[in-house]
Design a protein around this motif. Structure first.
Motif, PDB file in Angstrom:
ATOM      1  N   ASP A 294       0.828  -1.209   0.000  1.00 17.81           N
ATOM      2  CA  ASP A 294       0.000   0.000   0.000  1.00 17.81           C
ATOM      3  C   ASP A 294       0.865   1.263   0.000  1.00 17.81           C
ATOM      4  OD1 ASP A 294      -2.344   1.475  -0.046  1.00 17.81           O
ATOM      5  OD2 ASP A 294      -2.516   1.514   2.140  1.00 17.81           O
ATOM      6  N   VAL A 295       1.764   1.362  -0.979  1.00 18.81           N
ATOM      7  CA  VAL A 295       2.701   2.474  -1.032  1.00 18.81           C
ATOM      8  C   VAL A 295       2.085   3.697  -1.702  1.00 18.81           C
ATOM      9  CG1 VAL A 295       4.717   0.944  -1.021  1.00 18.81           C
ATOM     10  CG2 VAL A 295       3.782   1.717  -3.208  1.00 18.81           C
ATOM     11  N   ALA A 296       2.643   4.855  -1.369  1.00 21.48           N
ATOM     12  CA  ALA A 296       2.242   6.109  -2.001  1.00 21.48           C
ATOM     13  C   ALA A 296       3.040   6.363  -3.267  1.00 21.48           C
ATOM     14  CB  ALA A 296       2.431   7.269  -1.033  1.00 21.48           C
TER      15      ALA A 296
ATOM     16  N   VAL B 169      -0.706   5.623  -7.496  1.00 21.81           N
ATOM     17  CA  VAL B 169       0.649   5.496  -6.953  1.00 21.81           C
ATOM     18  C   VAL B 169       1.594   6.337  -7.817  1.00 21.81           C
ATOM     19  CG1 VAL B 169       2.560   3.904  -6.509  1.00 21.81           C
ATOM     20  CG2 VAL B 169       0.214   3.216  -5.984  1.00 21.81           C
ATOM     21  N   LEU B 170       2.334   7.205  -7.178  1.00 21.74           N
ATOM     22  CA  LEU B 170       3.287   8.088  -7.857  1.00 21.74           C
ATOM     23  C   LEU B 170       4.505   7.267  -8.284  1.00 21.74           C
ATOM     24  CD1 LEU B 170       3.868  11.206  -8.324  1.00 21.74           C
ATOM     25  CD2 LEU B 170       5.263  11.019  -6.265  1.00 21.74           C
TER      26      LEU B 170
ATOM     27  N   LEU C 216       3.636  14.263  -2.653  1.00 24.67           N
ATOM     28  CA  LEU C 216       2.806  13.378  -1.844  1.00 24.67           C
ATOM     29  C   LEU C 216       1.984  14.138  -0.813  1.00 24.67           C
ATOM     30  CD1 LEU C 216       5.259  10.400  -1.428  1.00 24.67           C
ATOM     31  CD2 LEU C 216       3.304  10.576  -2.981  1.00 24.67           C
ATOM     32  N   ASP C 217       2.524  15.217  -0.258  1.00 27.97           N
ATOM     33  CA  ASP C 217       1.751  15.990   0.702  1.00 27.97           C
ATOM     34  C   ASP C 217       0.587  16.686  -0.001  1.00 27.97           C
ATOM     35  OD1 ASP C 217       3.342  15.126   2.737  1.00 27.97           O
ATOM     36  OD2 ASP C 217       4.534  16.956   2.859  1.00 27.97           O
TER      37      ASP C 217
END
Length: 135
Positions: free
Chosen positions: A57-59, A89-90, A131-132
């Motif tokens: 479950d990565v960003a 997902v980036l 991501l923020d």
């Protein structure tokens, strides 16, 4: 994003490339900056990378590639993420990627490409910003 407020990043080496010093340096810098880092190791297939990203479950996924197979492997990872309903997902990459390949790779869904000599601080700042904003 994991429960403690930090972003999870998968760092992977797609293809047959046997050199992972750069990937380890980036993984360590991200960890030192407060990211939760999962490093998959060498010689990962696009399918293995995407399966690990979904499972963990990565960003974001950071791909390090020196083998010259970037035009095939990187878009394949983006395609497989879409198939797994993980298109959010980036995906970013670093390594030896010729200037003329950067535009087509970005068009294929690679968010950013870092060439040799990029400071790890620049990568950390990029990830924090991207991501923020998405969180």
């Amino acid at each position: 994003m994991s429960g403690n407020g930090t972003h999870r990043i998968l760092v992977a080496k797609p293809g047959l490339d046997g050199h992972d010093r750069g990937a380890k340096v980036v993984a360590r810098a991200l960890r030192d900056a407060g990211f939760e880092v999962i490093y998959t190791g060498l010689r990962q297939t696009p399918e293995q990378i995407v399966a690990a990203a979904v499972q963990e479950d990565v960003a974001g996924i950071g791909l390090s590639i020196l083998s010259g197979a970037h035009n095939k492997l990187l878009p394949e990872i983006v395609r497989l993420l879409g198939e797994q309903e993980a298109a959010d997902v980036l995906v970013f990459a670093g390594g030896i990627i010729p200037e003329q390949d950067i535009g087509p790779l970005k068009s294929a869904g690679i968010d950013e490409i870092f060439l040799p000599g990029t400071s790890t601080q620049k990568i950390v700042e990029y990830l924090r910003q991207r991501l923020d904003r998405a969180a």
